[in-house]
Design a protein around this motif. Structure first.
Motif, PDB file in Angstrom:
ATOM      1  N   CYS A   3      -3.551  -2.272  16.240  1.00 49.22           N
ATOM      2  CA  CYS A   3      -3.771  -3.712  16.370  1.00 49.22           C
ATOM      3  C   CYS A   3      -4.396  -4.231  15.084  1.00 49.22           C
ATOM      4  CB  CYS A   3      -4.741  -4.008  17.507  1.00 49.22           C
ATOM      5  SG  CYS A   3      -4.088  -3.576  19.100  1.00 49.22           S
ATOM      6  N   VAL A   4      -3.788  -5.213  14.503  1.00 56.69           N
ATOM      7  CA  VAL A   4      -4.289  -5.721  13.233  1.00 56.69           C
ATOM      8  C   VAL A   4      -5.355  -6.783  13.468  1.00 56.69           C
ATOM      9  CG1 VAL A   4      -3.696  -6.851  11.077  1.00 56.69           C
ATOM     10  CG2 VAL A   4      -2.088  -5.250  12.118  1.00 56.69           C
ATOM     11  N   ARG A   5      -6.590  -6.455  13.145  1.00 58.39           N
ATOM     12  CA  ARG A   5      -7.665  -7.444  13.295  1.00 58.39           C
ATOM     13  C   ARG A   5      -7.702  -8.350  12.077  1.00 58.39           C
ATOM     14  NH1 ARG A   5     -11.743  -3.819  14.646  1.00 58.39           N
ATOM     15  NH2 ARG A   5     -13.197  -5.089  13.451  1.00 58.39           N
ATOM     16  N   HIS A   6      -7.448  -7.748  10.928  1.00 60.19           N
ATOM     17  CA  HIS A   6      -7.478  -8.556   9.708  1.00 60.19           C
ATOM     18  C   HIS A   6      -6.612  -7.925   8.643  1.00 60.19           C
ATOM     19  CE1 HIS A   6      -9.013 -11.460   6.895  1.00 60.19           C
ATOM     20  NE2 HIS A   6      -9.142 -10.476   6.021  1.00 60.19           N
ATOM     21  N   GLY A   7      -5.826  -8.748   7.949  1.00 57.41           N
ATOM     22  CA  GLY A   7      -5.005  -8.253   6.855  1.00 57.41           C
ATOM     23  C   GLY A   7      -3.517  -8.388   7.125  1.00 57.41           C
ATOM     24  N   ILE A   8      -2.735  -8.061   6.109  1.00 54.88           N
ATOM     25  CA  ILE A   8      -1.280  -8.167   6.216  1.00 54.88           C
ATOM     26  C   ILE A   8      -0.652  -6.854   5.766  1.00 54.88           C
ATOM     27  CG2 ILE A   8       0.761  -9.464   5.506  1.00 54.88           C
ATOM     28  CD1 ILE A   8      -0.963 -11.782   4.753  1.00 54.88           C
ATOM     29  N   SER A   9       0.343  -6.422   6.501  1.00 53.00           N
ATOM     30  CA  SER A   9       1.077  -5.229   6.071  1.00 53.00           C
ATOM     31  C   SER A   9       2.556  -5.547   5.969  1.00 53.00           C
ATOM     32  CB  SER A   9       0.862  -4.098   7.070  1.00 53.00           C
ATOM     33  OG  SER A   9       1.430  -4.463   8.306  1.00 53.00           O
ATOM     34  N   LYS A  10       3.223  -4.807   5.085  1.00 56.58           N
ATOM     35  CA  LYS A  10       4.669  -4.968   5.000  1.00 56.58           C
ATOM     36  C   LYS A  10       5.342  -3.756   5.616  1.00 56.58           C
ATOM     37  CE  LYS A  10       5.060  -2.989   0.340  1.00 56.58           C
ATOM     38  NZ  LYS A  10       5.519  -3.149  -1.060  1.00 56.58           N
ATOM     39  N   LEU A  11       6.432  -3.998   6.327  1.00 60.21           N
ATOM     40  CA  LEU A  11       7.206  -2.909   6.924  1.00 60.21           C
ATOM     41  C   LEU A  11       8.514  -2.778   6.169  1.00 60.21           C
ATOM     42  CD1 LEU A  11       6.637  -3.297  10.756  1.00 60.21           C
ATOM     43  CD2 LEU A  11       5.374  -2.055   9.019  1.00 60.21           C
ATOM     44  N   THR A  12       8.747  -1.603   5.595  1.00 60.29           N
ATOM     45  CA  THR A  12       9.930  -1.435   4.760  1.00 60.29           C
ATOM     46  C   THR A  12      10.770  -0.265   5.226  1.00 60.29           C
ATOM     47  OG1 THR A  12       8.895   0.116   3.224  1.00 60.29           O
ATOM     48  CG2 THR A  12       8.599  -2.226   2.772  1.00 60.29           C
ATOM     49  N   LYS A  13      12.009  -0.282   4.790  1.00 56.68           N
ATOM     50  CA  LYS A  13      12.912   0.831   5.084  1.00 56.68           C
ATOM     51  C   LYS A  13      13.618   1.216   3.799  1.00 56.68           C
ATOM     52  CE  LYS A  13      16.703   2.158   8.082  1.00 56.68           C
ATOM     53  NZ  LYS A  13      16.221   3.525   8.330  1.00 56.68           N
ATOM     54  N   LEU A  14      13.615   2.504   3.515  1.00 56.68           N
ATOM     55  CA  LEU A  14      14.219   2.995   2.284  1.00 56.68           C
ATOM     56  C   LEU A  14      15.731   2.981   2.406  1.00 56.68           C
ATOM     57  CD1 LEU A  14      13.494   4.203  -0.470  1.00 56.68           C
ATOM     58  CD2 LEU A  14      13.653   6.462   0.580  1.00 56.68           C
ATOM     59  N   SER A  15      16.380   2.364   1.427  1.00 51.01           N
ATOM     60  CA  SER A  15      17.838   2.353   1.424  1.00 51.01           C
ATOM     61  C   SER A  15      18.362   3.513   0.588  1.00 51.01           C
ATOM     62  CB  SER A  15      18.324   1.033   0.857  1.00 51.01           C
ATOM     63  OG  SER A  15      19.681   1.118   0.499  1.00 51.01           O
ATOM     64  N   SER A  16      19.633   3.823   0.761  1.00 49.15           N
ATOM     65  CA  SER A  16      20.197   4.951   0.023  1.00 49.15           C
ATOM     66  C   SER A  16      20.223   4.695  -1.479  1.00 49.15           C
ATOM     67  CB  SER A  16      21.606   5.264   0.531  1.00 49.15           C
ATOM     68  OG  SER A  16      22.411   4.107   0.487  1.00 49.15           O
ATOM     69  N   ASN A  17      20.102   3.443  -1.894  1.00 48.01           N
ATOM     70  CA  ASN A  17      20.065   3.163  -3.325  1.00 48.01           C
ATOM     71  C   ASN A  17      18.648   3.263  -3.895  1.00 48.01           C
ATOM     72  OD1 ASN A  17      18.763   0.873  -2.529  1.00 48.01           O
ATOM     73  ND2 ASN A  17      20.303  -0.560  -3.256  1.00 48.01           N
ATOM     74  N   GLY A  18      17.726   3.719  -3.085  1.00 50.95           N
ATOM     75  CA  GLY A  18      16.387   3.978  -3.587  1.00 50.95           C
ATOM     76  C   GLY A  18      15.418   2.813  -3.493  1.00 50.95           C
ATOM     77  N   LYS A  19      15.883   1.679  -2.950  1.00 48.42           N
ATOM     78  CA  LYS A  19      14.973   0.538  -2.846  1.00 48.42           C
ATOM     79  C   LYS A  19      14.377   0.444  -1.448  1.00 48.42           C
ATOM     80  CE  LYS A  19      16.773  -2.590  -6.305  1.00 48.42           C
ATOM     81  NZ  LYS A  19      17.243  -3.957  -6.554  1.00 48.42           N
ATOM     82  N   ASP A  20      13.153  -0.072  -1.398  1.00 47.41           N
ATOM     83  CA  ASP A  20      12.494  -0.292  -0.116  1.00 47.41           C
ATOM     84  C   ASP A  20      12.745  -1.711   0.361  1.00 47.41           C
ATOM     85  OD1 ASP A  20      11.187   1.961   0.919  1.00 47.41           O
ATOM     86  OD2 ASP A  20       9.674   1.861  -0.652  1.00 47.41           O
ATOM     87  N   GLN A  21      13.659  -1.867   1.275  1.00 50.55           N
ATOM     88  CA  GLN A  21      13.907  -3.195   1.831  1.00 50.55           C
ATOM     89  C   GLN A  21      12.752  -3.595   2.743  1.00 50.55           C
ATOM     90  OE1 GLN A  21      16.475  -5.335   1.370  1.00 50.55           O
ATOM     91  NE2 GLN A  21      15.641  -6.791   2.835  1.00 50.55           N
ATOM     92  N   ILE A  22      12.198  -4.782   2.518  1.00 53.02           N
ATOM     93  CA  ILE A  22      11.153  -5.277   3.424  1.00 53.02           C
ATOM     94  C   ILE A  22      11.792  -5.887   4.651  1.00 53.02           C
ATOM     95  CG2 ILE A  22       9.280  -6.945   3.708  1.00 53.02           C
ATOM     96  CD1 ILE A  22       8.555  -6.582   0.838  1.00 53.02           C
ATOM     97  N   ILE A  23      11.450  -5.374   5.816  1.00 51.53           N
ATOM     98  CA  ILE A  23      12.054  -5.861   7.056  1.00 51.53           C
ATOM     99  C   ILE A  23      11.222  -6.981   7.656  1.00 51.53           C
ATOM    100  CG2 ILE A  23      12.809  -5.241   9.377  1.00 51.53           C
ATOM    101  CD1 ILE A  23      14.492  -3.885   7.342  1.00 51.53           C
ATOM    102  N   LYS A  24       9.899  -6.792   7.650  1.00 51.74           N
ATOM    103  CA  LYS A  24       9.046  -7.882   8.129  1.00 51.74           C
ATOM    104  C   LYS A  24       7.592  -7.617   7.776  1.00 51.74           C
ATOM    105  CE  LYS A  24       8.548  -5.784  12.621  1.00 51.74           C
ATOM    106  NZ  LYS A  24       8.528  -5.940  14.058  1.00 51.74           N
ATOM    107  N   PHE A  25       6.767  -8.593   8.072  1.00 51.47           N
ATOM    108  CA  PHE A  25       5.337  -8.463   7.856  1.00 51.47           C
ATOM    109  C   PHE A  25       4.630  -8.442   9.204  1.00 51.47           C
ATOM    110  CE2 PHE A  25       7.016 -10.649   4.132  1.00 51.47           C
ATOM    111  CZ  PHE A  25       6.531  -9.844   3.123  1.00 51.47           C
ATOM    112  N   VAL A  26       3.539  -7.709   9.264  1.00 51.10           N
ATOM    113  CA  VAL A  26       2.712  -7.729  10.467  1.00 51.10           C
ATOM    114  C   VAL A  26       1.290  -8.052  10.035  1.00 51.10           C
ATOM    115  CG1 VAL A  26       1.754  -6.342  12.334  1.00 51.10           C
ATOM    116  CG2 VAL A  26       4.160  -6.134  11.738  1.00 51.10           C
ATOM    117  N   SER A  27       0.711  -9.066  10.659  1.00 47.25           N
ATOM    118  CA  SER A  27      -0.607  -9.510  10.191  1.00 47.25           C
ATOM    119  C   SER A  27      -1.554  -9.795  11.352  1.00 47.25           C
ATOM    120  CB  SER A  27      -0.447 -10.750   9.323  1.00 47.25           C
ATOM    121  OG  SER A  27      -0.012 -11.824  10.113  1.00 47.25           O
ATOM    122  N   ASN A  28      -2.658 -10.428  11.034  1.00 46.49           N
ATOM    123  CA  ASN A  28      -3.716 -10.751  11.995  1.00 46.49           C
ATOM    124  C   ASN A  28      -3.218 -11.030  13.408  1.00 46.49           C
ATOM    125  OD1 ASN A  28      -4.590 -11.024   9.414  1.00 46.49           O
ATOM    126  ND2 ASN A  28      -6.018 -12.703   9.841  1.00 46.49           N
TER     127      ASN A  28
END
Lengths: 230, 230
Positions: free
Chosen positions: A53-78
């Motif tokens: 449970c996020v009381r404070h702050g923001i996190s990013k949720l990413t998924k690694l693609s086969s081309n080596g980049k981390d696609q950001i899927i969404k943010f989860v915050s307060n």
DNA sequence: CGGTGTTTTGACGTCGGTCAATATGTGTGG
DNA sequence: CCACACATATTGACCGACGTCAAAACACCG
């Protein structure tokens, strides 16, 4: 030590449907954690032992693609909950979670969470609606990604970030992202992203200063996001 | 008149967790419907009065993009349930459902469905896992759409279609899609899709004849899908 | 002050979208 | 069974959007 009964997370997440006894049960068994900016909360493929449970702050949720980049899927915050999906599905995580700034979270062990799903129909209904809502959002993203050009997606992203996180006292977006992060949201090369941001700047729709972004002409920006502008 | 107790839908969907009494209750109150190829099952933005269990046939779920194209989000076929998300969320549908061939479905009114979610924790758990699973798939699609070039996405799509629907006696993909439909899966212009299909053909990975598609070199096709080929 | 990392800009090539013309179906009524 | 209309598939030519590589400008931090 804090108490779940008063936690802001209750205001926003499905946890609000829990009754006092259920909350106390969780309150006793939670652990408080902090994460520093940039720190890994969990990695793709990990088995989670519970939800966060996020009381404070923001996190990013990413998924690694086969081309080596981390696609950001969404943010989860307060006030939101991290790791719901994998805990419910009883699967390893699909996504990697990284703190975007310093965070305070509560860890709730799996069984207390799942227990309440089984015992409290209002809670499980709430969880169902949560997932249903996320699914709808994901479908929207799929359409945007596959059909809209990058400039529109960038405009949309900026507006979306304003919506979700608001502005600081000076009118800049509260959330600070690197150009690379922004390009990983819209799914494009960093340079393309930078270039389009600077055309938006030249057109007078936004202004930037380092990682700060300010919307200066919201109306036109919305038109760009809809593809109605040139 | 058929009975839910023996319906194939029970083999695949969450309905398998319902007990005999619950099933009989549903069986009494369902209505059987047929849809012809191309017929609209429900449109984007409609309020559904219940869910549809697919006894036979395949439907495509699409979402209209601002550029006027219908992006195909997924397929729902034999043994699966249509309209779960909107019914659970109690929202208008997010997607349009169209029959790809002649279909037989059972319509189950909302309240019988929701009733069981409230009363039967195993059922609601099953629904949760269903949605969780769909969400994971959607996230995967987002990454593919935003990071992979069209040729990879086409290769992936063909493999995915084989996986989901199998082959006919002659070895062609069982599901028949127009080029336009395929391009609406991968999110590209129809002509681009056609062109890439014909290069895959020239490279000997697939062969086509009208709407029939056959995989002739699965291994290399998988490599193309992963981006490991040239 | 020089290192290290991020942002910005330029040059260039390719992928993929658009428009238009041509084939190939596919179904209709005669 | 044919002829016609109409939809879908295919191919070509063209061009703009986007990715890649490389270098320059700028920040941040010791």
């Amino acid at each position: 030590m804090s108490f779940c009964e008063k936690c802001i997370v209750r205001k926003f997440s499905g946890l609000k449907t829990l009754n006092p006894e259920e909350l106390e049960q969780i309150s006793k068994n939670k652990t408080s954690l902090s994460f520093q900016k940039g720190e890994l909360i969990f990695d793709e493929g990990e088995y989670l032992k519970g939800v966060y449970c996020v009381r404070h702050g923001i996190s990013k949720l990413t998924k690694l693609s086969s081309n080596g980049k981390d696609q950001i899927i969404k943010f989860v915050s307060n006030g939101e909950v991290l790791g719901q999906r994998s805990t419910i599905a009883n699967e390893p995580t699909n996504l990697k979670a990284i703190a975007l700034n310093d965070m305070e979270v509560c860890f709730i062990p799996k069984n207390y969470f799942l227990e309440n799903i089984k015992k409290n129909p209002r809670f499980s209904m709430e969880m169902l609606q949560d997932l249903a809502h996320e699914l709808k959002e994901a479908d929207d993203v799929i359409v945007n990604m596959s059909q809209k050009p990058v400039k529109q997606r960038i405009a949309e992203t900026i507006l979306h970030l304003e919506n979700s996180f608001g502005l600081d006292e000076e009118g800049f977006l509260l959330i600070r992202l690197s150009r690379e992060d922004i390009s990983n949201i819209v799914g494009t090369a960093t340079e393309s992203c930078i270039r389009l941001l600077s055309t938006l700047k030249k057109e007078g729709l936004i202004s930037t200063s380092g990682k700060r972004i300010m919307i200066t002409d919201k109306e036109t920006l919305q038109q760009v996001a809809e593809g109605l502008h040139h």
